[in-house]
Design a protein around this motif. Structure first.
Motif: not given
Length: 60
Positions: A21-22, A24-30, A33
């Motif tokens: 989950e962390a 996925i969130n890291e790549w979402a911030a970049k 999706r």
């Protein structure tokens, strides 16, 4: 513009999936999706991301 797709390897290890989950969130911030998760073995995964800015063309 970021690359249209990114494939990221993830090793969950014997302790579980808490870090996915962390990641996925890291790549979402970049600006990416999550499109697909592929299980390769018990602990080995591929996460396939696409850029939010990328619009695939349709084939006719």
């Amino acid at each position: 513009m970021p690359d249209p797709y990114r494939v990221v390897e993830y090793d969950s290890g014997p302790k579980g999936m808490e870090g996915m989950e962390a990641l996925i969130n890291e790549w979402a911030a970049k600006g990416y999706r999550l499109d697909q998760i592929v299980r390769r073995s018990t602990y080995d995964w591929l996460l396939i991301f696409s850029s939010r800015d990328f619009t695939p063309c349709s084939v006719q």
